[in-house]
Write a protein that holds these residues in place. Sequence first.
Motif, PDB file in Angstrom:
ATOM      1  N   GLY A 272      -5.950   8.726  -0.919  1.00 42.51           N
ATOM      2  CA  GLY A 272      -6.376   7.626  -0.065  1.00 42.51           C
ATOM      3  C   GLY A 272      -7.591   6.896  -0.628  1.00 42.51           C
ATOM      4  N   LEU A 273      -7.648   6.773  -1.955  1.00 44.88           N
ATOM      5  CA  LEU A 273      -8.768   6.103  -2.617  1.00 44.88           C
ATOM      6  C   LEU A 273      -8.223   5.074  -3.603  1.00 44.88           C
ATOM      7  CD1 LEU A 273     -10.805   9.350  -3.503  1.00 44.88           C
ATOM      8  CD2 LEU A 273     -11.322   7.745  -1.656  1.00 44.88           C
TER       9      LEU A 273
ATOM     10  N   ARG B 261       0.857  -1.183   0.000  1.00 45.30           N
ATOM     11  CA  ARG B 261       0.000   0.000   0.000  1.00 45.30           C
ATOM     12  C   ARG B 261       0.895   1.236   0.000  1.00 45.30           C
ATOM     13  NH1 ARG B 261      -3.842  -1.351   4.998  1.00 45.30           N
ATOM     14  NH2 ARG B 261      -2.051  -2.638   5.516  1.00 45.30           N
ATOM     15  N   ARG B 262       0.453   2.267  -0.674  1.00 42.55           N
ATOM     16  CA  ARG B 262       1.303   3.435  -0.846  1.00 42.55           C
ATOM     17  C   ARG B 262       0.552   4.708  -0.485  1.00 42.55           C
ATOM     18  NH1 ARG B 262       3.526   5.622  -6.648  1.00 42.55           N
ATOM     19  NH2 ARG B 262       1.273   5.806  -6.912  1.00 42.55           N
ATOM     20  N   GLN B 263       1.202   5.606   0.178  1.00 40.43           N
ATOM     21  CA  GLN B 263       0.629   6.928   0.416  1.00 40.43           C
ATOM     22  C   GLN B 263       1.539   7.967  -0.208  1.00 40.43           C
ATOM     23  OE1 GLN B 263      -2.366   7.901   1.823  1.00 40.43           O
ATOM     24  NE2 GLN B 263      -1.756   9.894   1.019  1.00 40.43           N
ATOM     25  N   ILE B 264       0.970   8.807  -1.050  1.00 38.13           N
ATOM     26  CA  ILE B 264       1.750   9.896  -1.627  1.00 38.13           C
ATOM     27  C   ILE B 264       1.637  11.106  -0.729  1.00 38.13           C
ATOM     28  CG2 ILE B 264       1.820  11.537  -3.561  1.00 38.13           C
ATOM     29  CD1 ILE B 264       1.374   9.206  -5.413  1.00 38.13           C
ATOM     30  N   GLY B 265       2.777  11.698  -0.416  1.00 41.13           N
ATOM     31  CA  GLY B 265       2.809  12.852   0.483  1.00 41.13           C
ATOM     32  C   GLY B 265       2.476  14.134  -0.237  1.00 41.13           C
TER      33      GLY B 265
ATOM     34  N   ALA C  63      -4.974   8.532  -6.836  1.00 40.03           N
ATOM     35  CA  ALA C  63      -5.628   7.673  -5.841  1.00 40.03           C
ATOM     36  C   ALA C  63      -4.755   7.523  -4.593  1.00 40.03           C
ATOM     37  CB  ALA C  63      -5.923   6.307  -6.448  1.00 40.03           C
ATOM     38  N   ASP C  64      -3.470   7.331  -4.787  1.00 38.11           N
ATOM     39  CA  ASP C  64      -2.580   7.127  -3.641  1.00 38.11           C
ATOM     40  C   ASP C  64      -2.343   8.422  -2.870  1.00 38.11           C
ATOM     41  OD1 ASP C  64      -2.416   4.454  -4.137  1.00 38.11           O
ATOM     42  OD2 ASP C  64      -0.470   4.523  -5.128  1.00 38.11           O
TER      43      ASP C  64
END
Lengths: 217, 217
Positions: A177-178, A66-70, A173-174
Amino acid sequence: MIQSQAFAAPAHLALDAGADDVMARMGLRMTFAKDEEIYGQDEDADLIYRVVSGAVRTSRLMSDGRRQIGDFYYPGEMFGLEAVKQHRFSAEALCDCVILVLKASALRVAAGETAYDRMVQVATNSELDRTQDHLLLLGRKSASERVASFLIGLADRRRSDAVTLPMGRQDMADYLGLTIETVSRMLTQLQAALVVEFAGARQFRIANRAALARMAD
Amino acid sequence: MIQSQAFAAPAHLALDAGADDVMARMGLRMTFAKDEEIYGQDEDADLIYRVVSGAVRTSRLMSDGRRQIGDFYYPGEMFGLEAVKQHRFSAEALCDCVILVLKASALRVAAGETAYDRMVQVATNSELDRTQDHLLLLGRKSASERVASFLIGLADRRRSDAVTLPMGRQDMADYLGLTIETVSRMLTQLQAALVVEFAGARQFRIANRAALARMAD
DNA sequence: CGACGCTTTGACAAACTTCAATCCCCGTGG
DNA sequence: CCACGGGGATTGAAGTTTGTCAAAGCGTCG
């Protein structure tokens, strides 16, 4: 497509004139291919970066992928200098791009310690502000509000109602958060409501800014 | 119940010894009742704060009342000094508490400009780090992962496996981007799995730290 | 022109929220 | 000391939003 049109960086992310000049004179010009890593998570942070052309994302991965882009960074903007010692996020090229790279210590000497410290403080603060906005978006906004916030935020940052997206749906999306499917559905919905117009997947124009702002809250 | 047991603040949030001393000598000791506002959103930021006893939350409200909590602060920790000019979040007392308040300019003079700047930089950076962790939590973690992360994070910060929660379920929910019902269900689930034990709603002990860490990712 | 990759759409499933009722502390007063 | 009252917490059932899986569409680039 390379994001290459020239424009001024938002004040809060631009170097002050002196340091900007130092960076342009002393910095190393590097090119990165799409998806190439500029620096890695947990890498030592002794370099500072400035986007010349193209665009950059910072991201963090979880062990299962899972990835979150800052954040995303555009021409004229600096990044990577908010870390004390180690980066918490990695940075990658969103598309082929040119980045100016300079040793922090070199800029510190060239610009003067006081000016350098002030600059780092300003950059860190603006990063924190943006991250806090992002926090509210992820914690309390619905999918449609997130997408609307993203589009209006991007248009504001680029100072134009007609923008070319430098990133694909997965990156959006990343950041939001979708999933890509949800992003796509919300975009379709915004178009159906005549709030934005798309020409292809990457080019959009805000048709009703007031409505979009209302939807973003 | 007032959170009053003494303990050392995590290094990243503590003042260095000199400034700490200055703050204790020159700061104004103020008491706040539960839910009382310490500073407001969009208020000018020229004061710095340190928790003596009790606990504090920072939060931001949306126009329709949805709330996102930015962080919680415990005895020995500073807050409110990351803002450049205006606060983006408000700060409120989680329970009756005592706060040391000092003019930023006074600390700047007393501690020395260099020491002050360094201190502000360190505090801002640690705030940014924590906010970025929070971003990943809100953007990419499930409800059970969020609750597990929260509990283990709190225990780490307080350096104990047995902790008294200074906040109610609504505050936890608004920090985690969930509803109180979901938080409650996840807590029930963690207890059923023998990972944590609760004595009442506010007192918990980590029974299986490895399992909790695994669930937090 | 064809193929590949990205985006969109649809149908279904899962996660989380909402609404409502009940429970359980915990503090208060008899 | 115990009974009572109230606010927060828990639980249940139903609803909504978002995610998942699969297929079809579209565009871009050889």
